[in-house]
Write an enzyme that holds these catalytic residues in place. Structure first.
Site, PDB file in Angstrom:
ATOM      1  N   ASP A   1       0.867  -1.170   0.000  1.00 18.84           N
ATOM      2  CA  ASP A   1       0.000   0.000   0.000  1.00 18.84           C
ATOM      3  C   ASP A   1       0.916   1.236   0.000  1.00 18.84           C
ATOM      4  O   ASP A   1       2.147   1.143   0.104  1.00 18.84           O
ATOM      5  CB  ASP A   1      -0.984   0.000   1.178  1.00 18.84           C
ATOM      6  CG  ASP A   1      -2.226   0.850   0.856  1.00 18.84           C
ATOM      7  OD1 ASP A   1      -2.181   1.641  -0.095  1.00 18.84           O
ATOM      8  OD2 ASP A   1      -3.228   0.716   1.561  1.00 18.84           O
TER       9      ASP A   1
HETATM   10  C1  BGC Z   1      -5.126   3.097   0.005  1.00 19.75           C
HETATM   11  C2  BGC Z   1      -5.311   2.005  -1.016  1.00 19.75           C
HETATM   12  C3  BGC Z   1      -5.213   2.573  -2.406  1.00 19.75           C
HETATM   13  C4  BGC Z   1      -3.886   3.274  -2.548  1.00 19.75           C
HETATM   14  C5  BGC Z   1      -3.651   3.821  -3.940  1.00 19.75           C
HETATM   15  C6  BGC Z   1      -3.903   3.961  -0.276  1.00 19.75           C
HETATM   16  O1  BGC Z   1      -3.874   5.073   0.532  1.00 19.75           O
HETATM   17  O2  BGC Z   1      -5.038   2.509   1.283  1.00 19.75           O
HETATM   18  O3  BGC Z   1      -6.531   1.358  -0.830  1.00 19.75           O
HETATM   19  O4  BGC Z   1      -5.353   1.553  -3.349  1.00 19.75           O
HETATM   20  O5  BGC Z   1      -3.837   4.340  -1.626  1.00 19.75           O
HETATM   21  O6  BGC Z   1      -4.495   4.848  -4.224  1.00 19.75           O
END
Ligand code: BGC
Length: 742
Positions: free
Chosen positions: A290
């Site tokens: 993430d």
């Molecule tokens: C979130 C994810 C997301 C990623 C990319 C993160 O802050 O937890 O769910 O896919 O950002 O946007």
């Protein structure tokens, strides 16, 4: 070579033998792909390899705390092989051109984006869609989203989000399928199938990315990013299965979660990423972190600096670093120092390249950049129609005293509330490329179907703490036959980094509703929210309540369809609605305890100031008709371990309208070597019955359905007595006992 092949298929073989299921759907690269990957890998420098393990956001928009500049130069030098937050054909084509024309090896980029509930045509938020309990509709919604996004340059989406959540304080509860593992698994499969379409490589499909692995939905105190700690038994039984279901349904990629699990951050957790994901399940795709979650392991306090965090992540099984630039900055040095091996890096690169080959990007890097398709697909009439269909299926009728609903088309309606004439909130959080102006507001939807002039007043603002403004709304209410009041949260009050300690209706809205009720006019409350709300006063006093979540582009039409009875509501809550935040975490599949709840006895597991029961239980939802669900009839009352059980149940539509019912089957193992939940959903069927019609449904319960993690953590059944329960929600069930013998 033969030996190697055997090793390759071992996990699949293991799964098939021990579960009786085939692995036909799990992602497997072909032998040709493997050959092409190896040839390319041979030509790559260490830096180019690390580039393939690097993912940066563009400056299009950001979904996290840092924005890096200079990503175009990183693409050119081969230091960045993948991008996210970049879409539309024009934008993507330009960046892909740099990769395939200006880099040494011409390796195309992956383009990822959070297409969570629609790309341009916005569908209900995932929690809302889960309330439809309609797997076909959910798959279709993901299919439409994937068709649109893949026409707008994208080939990878960060969905499905399958985190089980029993705590409505957590803002991200809106992104998942609710509290239940069984329902969560089925929805995880449906969404994965919808996203990836018939096969990876089809022009109208994207790679799915199941997230957030693992147990991100169980943060302590419901606070986003917080610690997750639970027993392995609990983890494997309730939180882990939906990730596995998505992987087995073919999800090509997996995203780690921000939280730690059992003391180790998920992004550095070898047990999760290697032992379970790859060895137990046989996952062959790649794992992405993430957003900056490698870097964050320093804050977690399990590693001293970012360089070591990168080593921990790679060695644990991470393949791609999202936005942290840790791999780019430190991994080559780590190889030199022998902290990570180049073999391991090669393996990670192979996982990424396989999918680039399978997507067909080497044949045509602009495969997902087709202006004509982009123009034709986005917000097409067919997609809008699909969105309206799913939206109305997602609405849950929570209360309908004296049949206030459906409304007569010639009734004089006063439409009140800060969300009644609002479009901006309807697309909810994580709304892709959705545009609020494309939405149909409730006012527009109701006006389109009403036969009389619709009176409108906003009643109050979201965050105004006092009653100012309620006056004109009350005047309109007095002139009307019926009041429809649209209240709720703002979309950004749920989603990432949006946990709430107070889950009531924000500000003065509750007061507005109660004032309207006091006028003596029938009041229909239309709720919009991304989480279960605690609204005991409204639940008690308003005669009719509709839960509509955030329904997306066609929200207003879908709500009007239900208000006027063009569609008979059929949604069921995928998550418990508590009476107050003090009951949280609250979920239907709890255990008995040694002192089961008894409201008349002090010394039992209870509160002194509120009942244990929720406001509305899991699986609950009314209809404009009524159903009678009979006592479950097993085909045998005693059956042998290993045998399946057939359970039949009669269902009759006893009301005046045609309608759909979700018939739910729950099971309880009465005596186990470890404590077992008082009920667990094991099957459901959504059926349509004409008024007065009956049908008989047959459910099959297999040994696997009755299995659990026994005292010694082996997965299987224990002969003994079971209770089979059937009904229209988790609290109103008819029961029968059966006995399993050795
Ligand atoms: C979130 C994810 C997301 C990623 C990319 C993160 O802050 O937890 O769910 O896919 O950002 O946007």
């Amino acid at each position: 070579m033969a030996k190697l092949r055997l090793l390759y298929f071992l996990p699949a073989l293991f799964f098939a033998v021990f579960t009786g299921k085939t692995t036909a759907q799990i992602y497997r690269p072909s032998a040709q792909t493997e050959e092409r990957v190896l040839k390319l890998l041979d030509k790559m420098t260490l830096e180019e390899k690390i580039g393939q393990l690097t993912l940066y956001t563009t400056d299009w928009g950001s979904t996290g705390p840092t924005i890096r500049e200079g990503y175009k130069n990183d693409i050119r030098s081969g230091a960045c092989g993948n991008l996210f937050n970049s879409h539309t054909v024009g934008f993507v084509r330009d960046l892909q051109r740099i990769a395939v024309e200006e880099t040494r090896l011409k390796i195309p980029l992956l383009f990822g984006f959070d297409v969570i509930h629609g790309y341009k045509t916005i569908f209900p938020i995932p929690l809302g869609e889960a309330a439809s309990w309609d797997l076909e509709a959910i798959e279709k919604s993901a299919r439409v989203a994937s068709t649109e996004a893949s026409a707008a340059g994208l080939n990878w989406t960060y969905a499905p989000m399958v985190d089980i959540c029993r705590d409505p304080r957590w803002g991200r509860v809106m992104e998942g399928a609710g509290e239940d593992t069984y329902l969560g698994c089925r929805i995880a499969e449906a969404r994965t199938h919808g996203i990836q379409g018939k096969k990876i490589g089809d022009t109208d499909a994207m790679l799915a990315c199941v997230k957030h692995y693992a147990a991100y939905g169980a943060p302590t105190a419901g606070r986003d990013y917080n610690t997750v700690d639970m027993s392995e038994r609990f983890f494997r039984e309730y939180y882990l299965p939906p990730y596995e279901a998505a992987v087995r349904a073919g999800a090509a990629t997996v995203m780690t979660s921000f939280n730690d699990y059992d003391g180790v951050p998920a992004t550095g957790n070898k047990y999760l990423m290697t032992d379970i994901l790859r060895k137990e399940w046989g996952f062959r795709g790649f794992v992405v972190t993430d957003y900056t979650s490698i870097n964050e392991m320093v804050n977690h306090g399990v590693i001293a600096n970012e360089k070591e965090a990168g080593e921990l992540a790679l060695n644990a099984g991470v393949d791609m670093d999202m936005q942290g630039a840790v791999f780019q900055r430190f991994l080559a040095q780590s190889v030199k120092e022998g902290k990570v091996s180049e073999i391991q890096i090669d393996e990670a690169v192979r996982r990424v390249l396989r999918l680039k080959f399978d997507l067909g990007l080497f044949e045509n890097p602009y495969k997902f950049c087709d202006e004509a398709r982009e123009k034709a697909e986005l917000l097409s009439p067919a997609h809008r129609a699909a969105a309206r269909e799913v939206a109305r299926k997602s609405i849950v009728l929570l209360k309908n005293e004296k049949n206030v609903l459906p409304l007569k088309k010639n009734a004089k309606i006063a439409l009140i509330g800060p969300l009644a004439d609002n479009k901006a909130e309807l697309i909810g959080n994580w709304n892709g490329a959705g545009n609020a102006n494309d939405c149909v507001s409730v006012l527009e939807g109701v006006r389109a179907q009403a036969q009389q002039e619709v009176l409108y007043d906003s009643g109050c603002e979201f965050f105004v703490a006092k009653k100012a403004g309620v006056g004109p709304a009350l005047e309109l209410a007095k002139q009307a036959d019926v009041v429809v009041v649209v209240v709720g949260e703002q979309a950004m009050m749920s989603g990432e980094a949006a946990s709430r300690a107070d889950i009531s209706l924000p500000a003065v809205q509750e007061e507005l509703v109660l004032e309207l009720v006091r006028t003596g006019k029938p009041v229909v409350v239309v709720l919009m929210n991304g989480r279960p709300l605690a609204i005991p006063k409204i639940a008690e006093n308003a005669p009719a309540i509709l839960e509509t979540w955030w329904l997306g582009t066609e929200a207003g039409n879908a709500i009007a369809d239900v208000l006027f009875g063009a569609y008979n509501p059929s949604g069921k809550l995928p998550i418990t609605f508590p009476r107050s935040a003090g009951q949280v975490p609250i979920f239907y599949n709890e255990k008995s305890t040694g002192r089961p709840y008894n409201p008349d006895s002090k010394w039992t597991s209870r509160y002194i100031d509120t009942p244990n029961s929720p406001q509305w239980p899991f699986g609950f939802g009314l209809s404009y008709t009524t159903f009678d669900i009979g006592v479950p009839k097993p085909d045998k009352t005693t059956f042998k371990k290993g045998e399946s059980l057939q359970v039949t149940v009669n269902v009759t539509n006893t009301g005046k309208a045609d309608g759909e019912e979700v018939v739910q089957l729950y099971v309880r193992d009465l005596v186990g070597s470890v404590t077992r939940p008082v009920k667990e959903l094991k099957a459901f069927r959504k059926i349509m019955l004409k008024s007065g019609a009956s049908t008989t449904l047959t459910f099959t319960l297999t040994e696997r359905d009755l299995s659990f993690f026994r005292r010694d953590m082996t997965f299987g059944v224990e002969p003994g007595e079971y209770e089979i329960m059937v009904g229209s929600n988790s609290a109103e069930l008819k029961r029968v006992k059966v006995l399993m013998t050795e």
